[in-house]
Motif scaffolding. Structure first.
Motif, PDB file in Angstrom:
ATOM      1  N   ALA A   1       0.831  -1.201   0.000  1.00 35.78           N
ATOM      2  CA  ALA A   1       0.000   0.000   0.000  1.00 35.78           C
ATOM      3  C   ALA A   1       0.866   1.251   0.000  1.00 35.78           C
ATOM      4  CB  ALA A   1      -0.919   0.003   1.225  1.00 35.78           C
ATOM      5  N   HIS A   2       0.454   2.234  -0.764  1.00 41.05           N
ATOM      6  CA  HIS A   2       1.101   3.542  -0.773  1.00 41.05           C
ATOM      7  C   HIS A   2       0.027   4.605  -0.720  1.00 41.05           C
ATOM      8  CE1 HIS A   2       5.249   2.251  -1.660  1.00 41.05           C
ATOM      9  NE2 HIS A   2       4.680   1.305  -2.376  1.00 41.05           N
ATOM     10  N   VAL A   3       0.280   5.646   0.038  1.00 38.57           N
ATOM     11  CA  VAL A   3      -0.640   6.773   0.109  1.00 38.57           C
ATOM     12  C   VAL A   3      -0.300   7.733  -1.007  1.00 38.57           C
ATOM     13  CG1 VAL A   3      -1.339   8.734   1.519  1.00 38.57           C
ATOM     14  CG2 VAL A   3      -0.920   6.531   2.582  1.00 38.57           C
ATOM     15  N   GLU A   4      -1.332   8.162  -1.744  1.00 38.09           N
ATOM     16  CA  GLU A   4      -1.084   9.027  -2.881  1.00 38.09           C
ATOM     17  C   GLU A   4      -0.596  10.416  -2.479  1.00 38.09           C
ATOM     18  OE1 GLU A   4      -4.625   7.646  -3.280  1.00 38.09           O
ATOM     19  OE2 GLU A   4      -3.963   5.964  -4.498  1.00 38.09           O
TER      20      GLU A   4
ATOM     21  N   GLY B   1      -2.801  -9.796   9.766  1.00 38.43           N
ATOM     22  CA  GLY B   1      -1.844  -9.152  10.656  1.00 38.43           C
ATOM     23  C   GLY B   1      -0.434  -9.208  10.111  1.00 38.43           C
ATOM     24  N   PHE B   2      -0.039 -10.365   9.615  1.00 42.05           N
ATOM     25  CA  PHE B   2       1.293 -10.518   9.016  1.00 42.05           C
ATOM     26  C   PHE B   2       1.464  -9.567   7.843  1.00 42.05           C
ATOM     27  CE2 PHE B   2       4.210 -12.456   5.977  1.00 42.05           C
ATOM     28  CZ  PHE B   2       5.296 -12.793   6.770  1.00 42.05           C
ATOM     29  N   GLU B   3       0.426  -9.447   7.021  1.00 40.49           N
ATOM     30  CA  GLU B   3       0.510  -8.578   5.851  1.00 40.49           C
ATOM     31  C   GLU B   3       0.557  -7.104   6.250  1.00 40.49           C
ATOM     32  OE1 GLU B   3       0.843  -7.283   1.967  1.00 40.49           O
ATOM     33  OE2 GLU B   3       1.212  -9.256   2.880  1.00 40.49           O
ATOM     34  N   ILE B   4      -0.170  -6.728   7.296  1.00 40.84           N
ATOM     35  CA  ILE B   4      -0.090  -5.346   7.782  1.00 40.84           C
ATOM     36  C   ILE B   4       1.324  -5.039   8.263  1.00 40.84           C
ATOM     37  CG2 ILE B   4      -0.867  -3.756   9.595  1.00 40.84           C
ATOM     38  CD1 ILE B   4      -3.622  -5.104   9.423  1.00 40.84           C
TER      39      ILE B   4
ATOM     40  N   ARG C   1     -11.368 -18.460   1.845  1.00 37.16           N
ATOM     41  CA  ARG C   1     -12.172 -17.901   0.757  1.00 37.16           C
ATOM     42  C   ARG C   1     -12.037 -16.384   0.786  1.00 37.16           C
ATOM     43  NH1 ARG C   1     -18.029 -20.490   1.705  1.00 37.16           N
ATOM     44  NH2 ARG C   1     -17.517 -19.841   3.820  1.00 37.16           N
ATOM     45  N   GLY C   2     -12.207 -15.778  -0.363  1.00 38.11           N
ATOM     46  CA  GLY C   2     -12.192 -14.333  -0.416  1.00 38.11           C
ATOM     47  C   GLY C   2     -10.982 -13.776  -1.140  1.00 38.11           C
ATOM     48  N   HIS C   3     -10.817 -12.447  -1.005  1.00 37.22           N
ATOM     49  CA  HIS C   3      -9.724 -11.789  -1.718  1.00 37.22           C
ATOM     50  C   HIS C   3      -8.396 -11.984  -0.989  1.00 37.22           C
ATOM     51  CE1 HIS C   3     -11.604  -8.265   0.657  1.00 37.22           C
ATOM     52  NE2 HIS C   3     -10.569  -8.693   1.358  1.00 37.22           N
ATOM     53  N   SER C   4      -7.333 -11.439  -1.567  1.00 34.90           N
ATOM     54  CA  SER C   4      -5.983 -11.655  -1.058  1.00 34.90           C
ATOM     55  C   SER C   4      -5.757 -10.929   0.265  1.00 34.90           C
ATOM     56  CB  SER C   4      -4.961 -11.149  -2.082  1.00 34.90           C
ATOM     57  OG  SER C   4      -5.035  -9.730  -2.177  1.00 34.90           O
ATOM     58  N   VAL C   5      -4.731 -11.370   1.004  1.00 37.10           N
ATOM     59  CA  VAL C   5      -4.389 -10.693   2.254  1.00 37.10           C
ATOM     60  C   VAL C   5      -3.901  -9.274   1.982  1.00 37.10           C
ATOM     61  CG1 VAL C   5      -3.920 -12.750   3.618  1.00 37.10           C
ATOM     62  CG2 VAL C   5      -2.107 -11.778   2.225  1.00 37.10           C
ATOM     63  N   GLU C   6      -3.303  -9.057   0.811  1.00 36.77           N
ATOM     64  CA  GLU C   6      -2.876  -7.699   0.464  1.00 36.77           C
ATOM     65  C   GLU C   6      -4.072  -6.756   0.424  1.00 36.77           C
ATOM     66  OE1 GLU C   6       0.222 -10.456  -1.273  1.00 36.77           O
ATOM     67  OE2 GLU C   6      -1.969 -10.400  -1.232  1.00 36.77           O
ATOM     68  N   GLU C   7      -5.159  -7.213  -0.188  1.00 37.34           N
ATOM     69  CA  GLU C   7      -6.367  -6.397  -0.245  1.00 37.34           C
ATOM     70  C   GLU C   7      -7.009  -6.287   1.134  1.00 37.34           C
ATOM     71  OE1 GLU C   7     -10.594  -6.109  -2.733  1.00 37.34           O
ATOM     72  OE2 GLU C   7      -8.987  -7.448  -3.405  1.00 37.34           O
ATOM     73  N   GLY C   8      -6.971  -7.368   1.905  1.00 43.91           N
ATOM     74  CA  GLY C   8      -7.539  -7.330   3.245  1.00 43.91           C
ATOM     75  C   GLY C   8      -6.832  -6.343   4.145  1.00 43.91           C
ATOM     76  N   ALA C   9      -5.522  -6.216   3.984  1.00 49.60           N
ATOM     77  CA  ALA C   9      -4.724  -5.308   4.823  1.00 49.60           C
ATOM     78  C   ALA C   9      -4.760  -3.865   4.342  1.00 49.60           C
ATOM     79  CB  ALA C   9      -3.272  -5.789   4.857  1.00 49.60           C
ATOM     80  N   ASP C  10      -5.184  -3.643   3.125  1.00 52.94           N
ATOM     81  CA  ASP C  10      -5.020  -2.339   2.471  1.00 52.94           C
ATOM     82  C   ASP C  10      -5.630  -1.175   3.249  1.00 52.94           C
ATOM     83  OD1 ASP C  10      -4.482  -0.597   0.032  1.00 52.94           O
ATOM     84  OD2 ASP C  10      -6.655  -0.424   0.209  1.00 52.94           O
TER      85      ASP C  10
ATOM     86  N   LEU D   1     -14.525   0.533   5.145  1.00 54.81           N
ATOM     87  CA  LEU D   1     -14.481  -0.659   4.308  1.00 54.81           C
ATOM     88  C   LEU D   1     -14.045  -0.207   2.921  1.00 54.81           C
ATOM     89  CD1 LEU D   1     -15.195  -3.719   3.759  1.00 54.81           C
ATOM     90  CD2 LEU D   1     -17.468  -2.897   3.116  1.00 54.81           C
ATOM     91  N   LYS D   2     -13.006  -0.817   2.395  1.00 55.62           N
ATOM     92  CA  LYS D   2     -12.478  -0.448   1.077  1.00 55.62           C
ATOM     93  C   LYS D   2     -12.167   1.047   1.005  1.00 55.62           C
ATOM     94  CE  LYS D   2     -15.002  -4.208  -1.178  1.00 55.62           C
ATOM     95  NZ  LYS D   2     -16.040  -4.582  -2.177  1.00 55.62           N
ATOM     96  N   ARG D   3     -11.487   1.548   2.042  1.00 51.89           N
ATOM     97  CA  ARG D   3     -11.056   2.948   2.142  1.00 51.89           C
ATOM     98  C   ARG D   3     -12.208   3.943   2.169  1.00 51.89           C
ATOM     99  NH1 ARG D   3      -5.472   4.117  -1.187  1.00 51.89           N
ATOM    100  NH2 ARG D   3      -4.375   2.175  -0.714  1.00 51.89           N
ATOM    101  N   THR D   4     -13.396   3.476   2.490  1.00 54.11           N
ATOM    102  CA  THR D   4     -14.580   4.341   2.486  1.00 54.11           C
ATOM    103  C   THR D   4     -15.275   4.266   3.835  1.00 54.11           C
ATOM    104  OG1 THR D   4     -14.895   3.911   0.122  1.00 54.11           O
ATOM    105  CG2 THR D   4     -16.759   4.828   1.322  1.00 54.11           C
ATOM    106  N   ASP D   5     -15.661   5.420   4.372  1.00 54.72           N
ATOM    107  CA  ASP D   5     -16.426   5.465   5.608  1.00 54.72           C
ATOM    108  C   ASP D   5     -17.823   4.925   5.328  1.00 54.72           C
ATOM    109  OD1 ASP D   5     -17.771   6.045   7.922  1.00 54.72           O
ATOM    110  OD2 ASP D   5     -17.615   8.226   7.748  1.00 54.72           O
ATOM    111  N   ARG D   6     -18.139   3.784   5.927  1.00 56.81           N
ATOM    112  CA  ARG D   6     -19.411   3.133   5.641  1.00 56.81           C
ATOM    113  C   ARG D   6     -20.408   3.243   6.793  1.00 56.81           C
ATOM    114  NH1 ARG D   6     -19.021  -0.409   1.374  1.00 56.81           N
ATOM    115  NH2 ARG D   6     -21.288  -0.417   1.539  1.00 56.81           N
ATOM    116  N   GLY D   7     -20.026   3.877   7.891  1.00 56.55           N
ATOM    117  CA  GLY D   7     -20.940   4.021   9.011  1.00 56.55           C
ATOM    118  C   GLY D   7     -21.070   2.730   9.811  1.00 56.55           C
ATOM    119  N   PHE D   8     -21.789   2.800  10.919  1.00 58.01           N
ATOM    120  CA  PHE D   8     -21.876   1.680  11.850  1.00 58.01           C
ATOM    121  C   PHE D   8     -23.208   0.932  11.796  1.00 58.01           C
ATOM    122  CE2 PHE D   8     -18.594   4.377  13.578  1.00 58.01           C
ATOM    123  CZ  PHE D   8     -17.649   3.479  14.051  1.00 58.01           C
ATOM    124  N   LEU D   9     -24.152   1.407  11.006  1.00 64.56           N
ATOM    125  CA  LEU D   9     -25.492   0.855  11.093  1.00 64.56           C
ATOM    126  C   LEU D   9     -25.754  -0.305  10.143  1.00 64.56           C
ATOM    127  CD1 LEU D   9     -28.208   1.055  12.493  1.00 64.56           C
ATOM    128  CD2 LEU D   9     -28.913   2.720  10.759  1.00 64.56           C
ATOM    129  N   TYR D  10     -25.509  -0.092   8.845  1.00 64.03           N
ATOM    130  CA  TYR D  10     -25.890  -1.108   7.874  1.00 64.03           C
ATOM    131  C   TYR D  10     -24.910  -1.120   6.711  1.00 64.03           C
ATOM    132  CZ  TYR D  10     -28.583  -3.683   4.371  1.00 64.03           C
ATOM    133  OH  TYR D  10     -28.980  -4.590   3.423  1.00 64.03           O
TER     134      TYR D  10
END
Length: 313
Positions: free
Chosen positions: A6-9, A31-34, A259-268, A288-297
């Motif tokens: 991961a790199h910050v733009e 955790g290892f990937e982070i 199952r699911g996406h890579s640990v790189e994506e999970g840690a991103d 979630l996915k670099r987006t504020d998704r709130g706590f409700l739904y």
């Protein structure tokens, strides 16, 4: 960002080799990937793990890649272990700048329903809470602000709490406090002891037995994130601590049955939150996915996980 570090733009690189990061549950998976990604950015990163031998194996693998990583044993459910880590950090570095609370469990093998629930809560909620409070005095003043990232889950969304009273109380940010969270946990454990379900109101007993403890623990973790962020929000400039939680999504680890996406994506998203410049930081949010998704739904939490395809011969 699958398969990359991961790199910050933003050009505002606020960290250096002197920046100290602690990652719990860092011996495998997300955790290892982070740890790998933070160390790859030049941050001095402390990998912690409950099992010392597994932690040292992970450390060896990272050092073979030339990364500046250290190891310290940590059981987030043990107050003495937490105290030893805090004492060591203070002696070795004088403090820290980043804490990633990644250690977590999805279920318990204990046959007793109450003890099983407590085991999951002890790691996913009390482990996060107790470690963060123990390390809080050690966060070092910084113009960029310190960072606490709690690796949580979509499972902790408040939509999963079927009881409207508890849903409202856990979503009432102004009046939310540790006592409210403790009351929520107390009633959930009472449900477990009595074989009832007055809190989550799950659609079936099977779903309650499978996911109830995890949902309750992550809902409590998310609520704790909001309480801490609010209580720390008024710290003066130079002493800010940004506290957020995030969901890695369904990631290809043992916890998700590979199952699911890579640990790189999970840690991103966790790494992205750590590396953001202070001018772009927020606090008390769920990402979630670099987006504020709130706590409700979160809609994705209700989407069925696709079964892995059987390879064709």
């Amino acid at each position: 960002m699958t398969g990359t570090t991961a790199h910050v733009e933003s050009p505002s690189r606020w960290w250096s080799k002197d920046t100290i990061a602690v990652v719990t549950g860092g011996n495998k998976g997300i955790g290892f990937e982070i740890v790998r990604q933070l160390a790859s950015q030049g941050i001095t990163t402390i990998l912690t793990a409950r099992d010392e031998s597994r932690g040292l194996q992970a450390l060896s693998a990272l050092k073979e890649d030339g990364l500046d990583v250290l190891f310290h044993q940590l059981d987030v459910t043990n107050s003495k272990s937490i105290g030893k880590l805090a004492t060591w950090i203070k002696a070795e570095f004088g403090g820290l700048d980043i804490l990633v609370n990644n250690a977590g469990v999805a279920w318990s093998s204990l046959p007793d329903k109450v003890l099983a629930a407590k085991e999951v809560l002890d790691t996913n909620y009390y482990g996060v809470k107790n470690l963060t409070h123990a390390l809080l005095p050690l966060f070092r003043p910084s113009a960029a602000g310190s960072r606490v990232i709690n690796v949580s889950s979509m499972a902790g969304q408040l939509a999963a709490v079927g009881n409207d009273k508890w849903k409202q109380q856990l979503n009432d940010e102004e009046n939310l406090n540790e006592a409210v969270i403790e009351s929520f946990i107390k009633v959930y454990l009472k449900d477990r002891a009595e074989g009832t379900d007055t809190v989550l109101l799950m659609p079936s007993q099977e779903l309650l037995e499978t996911y109830g403890n995890y949902i309750a623990s992550k809902a409590a973790c998310n609520a704790h994130t909001r309480v801490m962020a609010r209580d720390l929000a008024n710290r003066k400039e130079g002493e800010k601590i940004f506290v957020n939680c995030m969901c890695p999504g369904v990631t290809n680890t043992g916890m998700s049955h590979n199952r699911g996406h890579s640990v790189e994506e999970g840690a991103d998203t966790a790494v992205w939150l750590v590396l953001l410049p202070a001018s772009e930081c927020v606090t008390g949010k769920f990402f979630l996915k670099r987006t504020d998704r709130g706590f409700l739904y979160i809609e994705e939490a209700h989407a069925p996980i696709a079964q892995p395809k059987i390879p064709q011969k």
